[in-house]
Design a protein around this motif. Structure first.
Motif, short mmCIF file in Angstrom:
data_model
loop_
_atom_site.label_atom_id
_atom_site.label_comp_id
_atom_site.label_asym_id
_atom_site.label_seq_id
_atom_site.Cartn_x
_atom_site.Cartn_y
_atom_site.Cartn_z
N GLY A 94 0.84 -1.18 0.00
CA GLY A 94 0.00 0.00 0.00
C GLY A 94 0.88 1.24 0.00
O GLY A 94 1.80 1.37 -0.79
N ASN A 95 0.60 2.14 0.93
CA ASN A 95 1.42 3.35 1.04
C ASN A 95 2.35 3.31 2.25
O ASN A 95 2.75 4.34 2.78
CB ASN A 95 0.52 4.59 1.13
CG ASN A 95 -0.45 4.51 2.30
OD1 ASN A 95 -0.47 3.53 3.04
ND2 ASN A 95 -1.27 5.54 2.46
N ARG A 96 2.71 2.09 2.68
CA ARG A 96 3.62 1.92 3.82
C ARG A 96 4.81 1.05 3.41
O ARG A 96 4.73 0.26 2.46
CB ARG A 96 2.89 1.29 5.01
CG ARG A 96 1.74 2.15 5.53
CD ARG A 96 1.11 1.56 6.77
NE ARG A 96 1.97 1.66 7.94
CZ ARG A 96 2.05 2.75 8.69
NH1 ARG A 96 1.36 3.84 8.40
NH2 ARG A 96 2.84 2.77 9.75
N VAL A 97 5.90 1.23 4.16
CA VAL A 97 7.11 0.48 3.88
C VAL A 97 7.61 -0.15 5.17
O VAL A 97 7.47 0.41 6.26
CB VAL A 97 8.21 1.40 3.27
CG1 VAL A 97 8.59 2.52 4.24
CG2 VAL A 97 9.43 0.60 2.86
N ILE A 98 8.16 -1.35 5.07
CA ILE A 98 8.69 -2.06 6.23
C ILE A 98 10.09 -1.55 6.53
O ILE A 98 10.93 -1.42 5.64
CB ILE A 98 8.71 -3.57 5.97
CG1 ILE A 98 7.29 -4.09 5.79
CG2 ILE A 98 9.42 -4.32 7.10
CD1 ILE A 98 7.22 -5.54 5.32
N LEU A 99 10.35 -1.23 7.81
CA LEU A 99 11.68 -0.82 8.25
C LEU A 99 12.40 -2.02 8.83
O LEU A 99 11.95 -2.62 9.81
CB LEU A 99 11.57 0.29 9.31
CG LEU A 99 10.90 1.60 8.87
CD1 LEU A 99 10.94 2.61 10.00
CD2 LEU A 99 11.58 2.15 7.63
N LYS A 100 13.53 -2.38 8.22
CA LYS A 100 14.31 -3.52 8.72
C LYS A 100 15.12 -3.15 9.96
O LYS A 100 15.37 -4.00 10.82
CB LYS A 100 15.24 -4.02 7.62
CG LYS A 100 14.54 -4.70 6.45
CD LYS A 100 15.58 -5.23 5.47
CE LYS A 100 14.92 -6.00 4.34
NZ LYS A 100 15.93 -6.52 3.38
N SER A 101 15.58 -1.91 10.02
CA SER A 101 16.39 -1.48 11.17
C SER A 101 16.31 0.03 11.30
O SER A 101 15.90 0.74 10.37
CB SER A 101 17.85 -1.89 10.97
OG SER A 101 18.41 -1.23 9.84
N GLY A 102 16.70 0.51 12.48
CA GLY A 102 16.79 1.95 12.71
C GLY A 102 15.80 2.49 13.72
O GLY A 102 16.05 3.52 14.34
N VAL A 103 14.66 1.85 13.89
CA VAL A 103 13.65 2.33 14.83
C VAL A 103 13.35 1.24 15.85
O VAL A 103 13.67 0.06 15.65
CB VAL A 103 12.34 2.73 14.10
CG1 VAL A 103 12.59 3.89 13.17
CG2 VAL A 103 11.76 1.55 13.35
N SER A 104 12.73 1.66 16.93
CA SER A 104 12.39 0.72 18.00
C SER A 104 10.93 0.94 18.42
O SER A 104 10.29 1.92 18.03
CB SER A 104 13.31 0.90 19.20
OG SER A 104 13.27 2.24 19.67
N GLU A 105 10.43 0.03 19.22
CA GLU A 105 9.05 0.08 19.69
C GLU A 105 8.76 1.40 20.40
O GLU A 105 9.56 1.89 21.19
CB GLU A 105 8.77 -1.10 20.63
CG GLU A 105 7.35 -1.18 21.14
CD GLU A 105 6.37 -1.71 20.10
OE1 GLU A 105 5.16 -1.62 20.33
OE2 GLU A 105 6.84 -2.20 19.05
N ASN A 106 7.59 2.00 20.10
CA ASN A 106 7.09 3.23 20.70
C ASN A 106 7.89 4.48 20.32
O ASN A 106 7.69 5.54 20.91
CB ASN A 106 7.03 3.11 22.23
CG ASN A 106 6.01 2.10 22.68
OD1 ASN A 106 4.94 1.97 22.08
ND2 ASN A 106 6.33 1.36 23.73
N GLN A 107 8.79 4.37 19.36
CA GLN A 107 9.51 5.55 18.90
C GLN A 107 8.59 6.38 18.02
O GLN A 107 7.81 5.85 17.23
CB GLN A 107 10.77 5.15 18.12
CG GLN A 107 11.75 6.28 17.91
CD GLN A 107 13.11 5.77 17.47
OE1 GLN A 107 13.28 4.58 17.19
NE2 GLN A 107 14.09 6.66 17.42
N ARG A 108 8.66 7.70 18.17
CA ARG A 108 7.75 8.59 17.44
C ARG A 108 8.43 9.09 16.17
O ARG A 108 9.48 9.72 16.22
CB ARG A 108 7.33 9.76 18.32
CG ARG A 108 6.20 10.58 17.74
CD ARG A 108 5.71 11.62 18.74
NE ARG A 108 4.98 11.00 19.83
CZ ARG A 108 3.70 10.69 19.81
NH1 ARG A 108 2.99 10.94 18.71
NH2 ARG A 108 3.12 10.14 20.85
#
Length: 344
Positions: free
Chosen positions: A313-327
């Motif tokens: 759709g209009n979203r992309v999967i992030l393999k690395s770089g972010v963590s849970e609850n990060q804004r």
């Protein structure tokens, strides 16, 4: 005297410096953000949707006349049988009075000729003619009563008033809508799904809906799929039923819709939980690397390097770089620089 002048100059200089320092403080930049959450290995597909009513009913008069009064306003909850509007009924009352007079005359004639008929003094043909006149008068009376009743417009269903098309003093034509009544006890969220992805959505595919206007999230119900694609965009309309018992979801509201499918991309089958963000929020730096803008605890914006996977759709999967609850900042990042203060 010299001391007074010198003191005044010092005060002016200090005030000027204070003004300069104040002007250097930039106001925080307003942005739109999204909190990152893991999808637990599920491949989420997110789209933008529009809330629609389950059914819209156009309410109209059956005859022509001048609207005398409207009793409802847009957005008002109405019940079946509730008075919506009234039409000038002067002519209808006059016609009813004439029909009542004819009915009285016909009944009087029937009563007088009844005795002659019973005595055998009245030809049968004339008796049948008198009965026919009574039946005609009765029919005209019923029509006149119906025309008078039709000068009052009542709600045929429960719902809310969507829009008023005619105001008091205007002439209403037969079958011309005066107001529309919307059934929003259950609403439908419509999204356009690309033809390459619509096959992965079934009537029971789990869906989750976020409506920013009321800051609420909902679990979607049964899904209805269109069978005719848009000729230009090659997308199919998909509608998700949502129970709206509190009537806080209104037609026209924008919603974020996420479908959950259990088909995990092969490259991510062994990676456990995954994170997704809108495609537009991923930027490319001068070196060709990818990054997103994230917000620290002190409400400052920072570039965070990421690597991406598949898009849905209009979203992309992030393999690395972010963590849970990060804004992550999804809108308004064009005005940012490293360390900029933001509000959201």
């Amino acid at each position: 005297m010299k001391r007074s002048v010198l003191g005044l100059l010092v005060i002016i200089a200090l005030y000027s410096c204070s003004e300069k320092n104040t002007s250097k403080v930039k106001a925080p930049i307003r942005v739109v953000t999204e909190v990152v959450h893991a999808t637990n290995g599920e491949n989420g597909q997110t789209y933008v949707g529009i809330v629609e009513e389950r059914e819209a009913t156009a309410v109209s008069f059956t005859g022509m006349g001048v609207v005398k009064r409207l009793y409802v306003r847009e957005g008002q909850v109405v019940r079946r049988g509730q008075l919506i509007a009234e039409m000038d009924d002067t002519q209808a009352r006059n016609i009813l009075s004439g029909a009542e007079a004819q009915m009285t005359q016909a009944n009087d004639a029937l009563h007088r000729y009844q005795m002659l008929h019973d005595n055998g003094s009245l030809p049968e043909v004339q008796w049948v003619e008198i009965q026919s006149k009574v039946a005609q008068a009765k029919s005209q009376l019923e029509v006149a009563k119906k025309n008078l009743a039709d000068c009052r417009l009542v709600a045929p269903v429960n719902g809310i008033v969507g829009k008023k098309m005619i105001g008091a003093g205007e002439t209403a034509l037969p079958s011309q809508a005066v107001v529309s009544i919307l059934d929003i006890s259950i609403v439908k969220v419509k999204v356009a799904v690309p033809e390459s992805e619509v096959s992965g959505i079934s009537a029971n595919t789990p869906s989750y809906i976020k409506v920013e206007a009321i800051d609420r999230s909902f679990a979607g119900g049964k899904i209805e799929k269109g069978v005719v694609a848009d000729a230009l965009t090659h997308t199919y309309d998909v509608r998700i039923n949502v129970v709206n018992s509190e009537r806080n979801l209104l037609p026209g509201m924008v919603a974020s819709v996420r479908f959950e499918s259990h088909a995990i991309p092969p490259s991510l089958k062994d990676e456990g939980s995954i994170y997704t963000v809108p495609v537009a929020s991923v930027q490319r730096n001068a070196n060709g690397g990818l990054f997103v803008w994230t917000i620290a605890k002190d409400s400052t914006a920072h570039r965070t390097d990421v690597s991406i996977g598949d898009t849905k759709g209009n979203r992309v999967i992030l393999k690395s770089g972010v963590s849970e609850n990060q804004r992550v900042i999804t809108e308004g990042y064009h005005k940012l620089s490293e360390g900029t203060k933001v509000v959201f």
